[in-house]
Design an enzyme around this catalytic site. Structure first.
Site, PDB file in Angstrom:
ATOM      1  CG  ASP A   1      -1.989   1.016   1.229  1.00 54.60           C
ATOM      2  OD1 ASP A   1      -2.332   1.508   0.139  1.00 54.60           O
ATOM      3  OD2 ASP A   1      -2.507   1.351   2.324  1.00 54.60           O
TER       4      ASP A   1
ATOM      5  CD  GLU B   1      -0.080   5.340  -3.999  1.00 51.27           C
ATOM      6  OE1 GLU B   1       0.348   5.664  -2.868  1.00 51.27           O
ATOM      7  OE2 GLU B   1      -0.796   4.357  -4.193  1.00 51.27           O
TER       8      GLU B   1
ATOM      9  CG  ASP C   1      -8.362   4.359  -0.264  1.00 52.79           C
ATOM     10  OD1 ASP C   1      -8.232   3.130  -0.090  1.00 52.79           O
ATOM     11  OD2 ASP C   1      -7.625   5.205   0.276  1.00 52.79           O
TER      12      ASP C   1
HETATM   13  O1  MIG Z   1      -4.491   6.053   3.952  1.00 47.98           O
HETATM   14  O2  MIG Z   1      -3.879   0.869   5.480  1.00 47.98           O
HETATM   15  O3  MIG Z   1      -5.991   1.958   0.018  1.00 47.98           O
HETATM   16  O4  MIG Z   1      -6.983  -0.213   1.419  1.00 47.98           O
HETATM   17  O5  MIG Z   1      -7.098  -0.016   4.216  1.00 47.98           O
HETATM   18  C1  MIG Z   1      -5.079   4.839   4.194  1.00 47.98           C
HETATM   19  C2  MIG Z   1      -5.055   1.561   5.554  1.00 47.98           C
HETATM   20  C3  MIG Z   1      -4.057   3.752   4.005  1.00 47.98           C
HETATM   21  C4  MIG Z   1      -5.133   2.895   2.032  1.00 47.98           C
HETATM   22  C5  MIG Z   1      -5.538   1.654   1.311  1.00 47.98           C
HETATM   23  C6  MIG Z   1      -6.592   0.947   2.099  1.00 47.98           C
HETATM   24  C7  MIG Z   1      -6.070   0.606   3.464  1.00 47.98           C
HETATM   25  C8  MIG Z   1      -5.621   1.883   4.182  1.00 47.98           C
HETATM   26  N1  MIG Z   1      -4.617   2.583   3.374  1.00 47.98           N
END
Ligand code: MIG
Length: 717
Positions: free
Chosen positions: A339, A342, A417
């Site tokens: 996650d 980017e 998201d």
């Molecule tokens: O800013 O880890 O897209 O699936 O549950 C939130 C927490 C950070 C973004 C991900 C989401 C995940 C969440 N993450």
């Protein structure tokens, strides 16, 4: 006089136009030029290239000003544009302008841009023929598909060195295959990664996680994997566990494994900048983190507080990361969820890292803006390697939010998201289809939606929307229910037993389709084909299909026309030419027209194309055959997780001449029989296997025959 561009023939179907000198070897392209004979005729005059494939000429124009390269090409009035990776846009991307800049896009909507993934690859369909364009640069890029000027596409790259690949089809399928020749084949997922999966931000402590799994078990709902989001960590420090919430990670994982459930943990790239944290210390010792141009550590706030960011451009950093991953998964963790890659950082605009940080690629300094879009790709490569190190004989599984061209070699992509509303239920179809056309077959979206309505500030999911969501999602390659922190529960049982039963039935449809979906995943890995496809991929000659993105195909044979609006009981759908079998009703429908299709809750339309061969599982292998023009399908199977294993293959071919259906079954390392479940419309007059009459069962317009490799089955109608 030195020319701005140089042209090479990569294969008979691929031309590369190079602007400037590459600064480092491509991160996306793995194939080196082999020239080859035949193929296109190319002429160059100054800064223009004219490529002639199969009598069709294609022209592109190149210029550089300062540090920016510009590529222009013709766009005809009736051209369609497909691909461009993950974009919240309709399937046909003509007349849109998009930016390639991986971005943490929480709460995105239709039209929001950029999103998490950047794949600068698109396909133009003109007069029935497809030509692909791949602009190989992870730098910031603006791609205008005829918005500024109706008659041309214009691509502006924040780098004066870039490769442009022109890929001839003429089918979309050929273009994607060639793109995979260039960039490598998609990774082979373990079988469990195609099963039903459950997640939440976040399940903790361990007892909560076990309780969710227990609910699945006691309710008889299928579950293949469960996800641990950021709260399993100690203060969000990656590669750690919270001692209070998860005192015994390996014990927990062992219990889940006993229950047949795989475990996937989230890992973010940001490393907490704390002198008492060993990952930070070892990274500083190795000088593994990105620096500012003045030599200071680059920092930004993320979940753990102030963080630093590994420079995945460096092979020694990837090696270090691989060893961290390998060590971490020793507790038995089955997959890694990448996650915030980017990469996201709270101190920058749009929560996305930008600005003054440097990478070092093959010893050369590269400013971040030129490499930004490849950060997640390089992280995924290192993660993949780490999983392999820990378990050399098992297929790695990685789920990544961000990516660049080539990410399909390592990871599945989910669309980040999304929001729990009807707009997103509809939007996910063009998003996932376009990712598929952009070379990424393992794709999915959070089932039920992740975020609240950002305008009104509340969560909008209700029972109807969740059911409808599953009705689409059970046909997507990656199937995972996931939701945000603070949201109401949205597991399949959250709205009571009536809806739970409906969702259970849907998940059972998914389970029964596993042999088909698994075979498609294998085919995506071996041949580079997408798993889900827009109608235009299968019916390129039928203009009516070209912009359809509220229907889709799973593999070559199954057409889905899901309900996408609140409160509806029927919807319209275009059925391409030919005959279709409505599997729910066992009824034939004529294509080449728009049909009204009933969409009762929990009973999603499934239409089989004539000639369709769809293996299903119902206690045993049952191969559904809808006789038609000659067709074939290869069924793959194996232990579902070994890396080296050669799959068993069952080749099924059928042809129907109006009075006789002939089915050929052949095997490769395949023993055992399957039930052929054939739509015959009525009881056949005779059924023969290898010339001898055989037992069969006829009911409800279907005929069942048992057959194995080496069988030639004939049904006389
Ligand atoms: O800013 O880890 O897209 O699936 O549950 C939130 C927490 C950070 C973004 C991900 C989401 C995940 C969440 N993450």
């Amino acid at each position: 006089m030195s020319s701005l561009i140089s042209v090479s023939l990569i294969s008979p179907r691929i031309v590369r136009v190079r602007i400037g000198e590459p600064r480092y070897p491509s991160l996306a392209v793995i194939k080196s030029s082999n020239g080859g004979s035949g193929g296109p005729i190319v002429s160059i005059d100054e800064n223009a290239v004219h490529v002639r494939f199969n009598e069709k000429e294609f022209n592109a124009y190149y210029s550089v000003s300062g540090d920016e390269a510009i590529i222009r090409g013709e766009l005809g009035p009736f051209d369609r544009v497909y691909g461009l990776g993950e974009k919240a846009l309709p399937l046909n991307r003509k007349r849109y302008r998009v930016t390639m800049w991986n971005t943490d896009a929480y709460g995105y909507r239709m039209g929001s841009d950029p999103l998490y993934v950047s794949i600068p690859f698109f396909i133009i369909l003109r007069n029935g023929e497809a030509i692909g364009h791949f602009i190989d640069s992870p730098a910031r890029m603006v791609m205008d598909m005829g918005q500024e000027n109706l008659n041309e596409f214009k691509i502006s790259i924040q780098d004066s060195a870039v490769d442009h690949y022109i890929i001839y089809g003429p089918s979309i399928k050929d273009v994607i295959n060639e793109y995979h020749e260039l960039t490598g084949k998609p990774f082979l997922p373990p079988k469990w990664a195609l099963g039903n999966q459950q997640s939440r931000y976040s399940y903790y402590p361990d007892s909560t996680l076990l309780a969710v799994v227990e609910q699945y078990k006691s309710r008889g709902l299928p579950l293949s994997a469960i996800y641990l989001d950021i709260h399993y960590m100690d203060g969000y420090k990656i590669f750690t566990w919270s001692k209070e919430r998860f005192p015994d990670p390996s014990g927990l994982v062992a219990r889940l494994h006993e229950a047949g459930i795989k475990v996937v943990t989230i890992i973010d790239p940001g490393v907490k900048a704390s002198p008492t944290y060993d990952v930070f210390r070892s990274g500083v010792m190795g000088n593994y983190f990105c620096l500012r141009s003045n030599g200071d550590l680059y920092t930004s706030h993320v979940w753990p507080g102030l963080c630093v960011f590994p420079d995945f451009a460096r092979s020694d950093v990837r090696d270090w990361w691989s060893s961290l991953i390998a060590e971490f998964v020793k507790d038995g963790i089955d997959g890694i969820w990448l996650d915030m890659n980017e990469p996201a950082g709270f101190d920058s605009e749009n929560h996305t890292i930008d600005g003054d940080l440097m990478h070092v690629m093959n010893g050369v300094e590269v400013p971040h803006y030129r490499l930004h879009n490849a950060y997640a790709l390089l992280e995924a490569e290192a993660t993949y390697e780490g999983l392999l190190r820990a378990r050399p004989d098992k297929r790695p599984f990685i789920l990544s939010r961000a990516g660049y061209a080539g990410i399909h070699r390592y990871a599945a992509i989910w669309t980040g998201d999304n929001t729990s509303n009807w707009e997103h239920l509809r939007l996910q179809i063009p998003m996932l289809l376009s990712l598929s056309l952009s070379g990424v077959p393992m794709v999915g979206a959070d089932v039920g939606g992740f975020a609240k309505n950002t305008k009104q500030g509340h969560f909008e999911l209700d029972a109807e929307l969740l059911v409808r969501w599953y009705e689409s999602a059970i046909f997507f390659p990656f199937l995972r229910n996931h939701t945000s922190i603070d949201s109401p529960d949205q597991e399949p049982w959250a709205w009571g037993s009536a809806y739970e039963e409906v969702i259970k039935k849907l998940l059972m449809i998914r389970e029964s389709l596993m042999p088909y979906i698994y075979s498609l995943a294998w085919a995506s890995h071996e041949l580079g084909e997408p798993i889900i496809r827009p109608l235009v991929y299968e019916f390129q000659d039928d203009d009516n299909t070209h912009s359809i993105d509220d229907e889709f195909m799973l593999g070559p044979f199954l057409l889905l026309t899901p309900a996408l609006d609140k409160g509806i009981k029927e919807r319209y759908a275009y059925l391409p030419r030919g005959r279709w079998l409505d599997l729910r009703r066992g009824r034939e429908v004529d294509g080449g027209k728009i049909a009204s299709i009933d969409v009762p809750m929990g009973d999603p339309p499934m239409l089989i194309r004539s000639g369709g061969i769809v293996p299903t599982l119902n206690g045993e292998l049952r191969v559904l055959i809808y006789p038609g023009q000659s067709s074939a399908f290869t069924i793959y199977d194996d232990d579902g997780e070994s890396l080296q294993a050669r799959p068993r293959k069952l080749f099924v071919r059928q042809v129907f001449d109006g009075s006789k259906i002939t089915i050929n079954i052949d095997g490769e390392e395949w023993s055992g029989q399957a039930i052929l479940w054939i739509y015959t419309g009525k009881e056949p007059r005779q059924v023969l296997i290898n010339g001898s009459p055989t037992e069969h069962l006829s009911k409800d317009k279907f005929t069942e025959v048992r057959a194995g490799p080496g069988s030639n089955v004939e049904l006389i109608i």
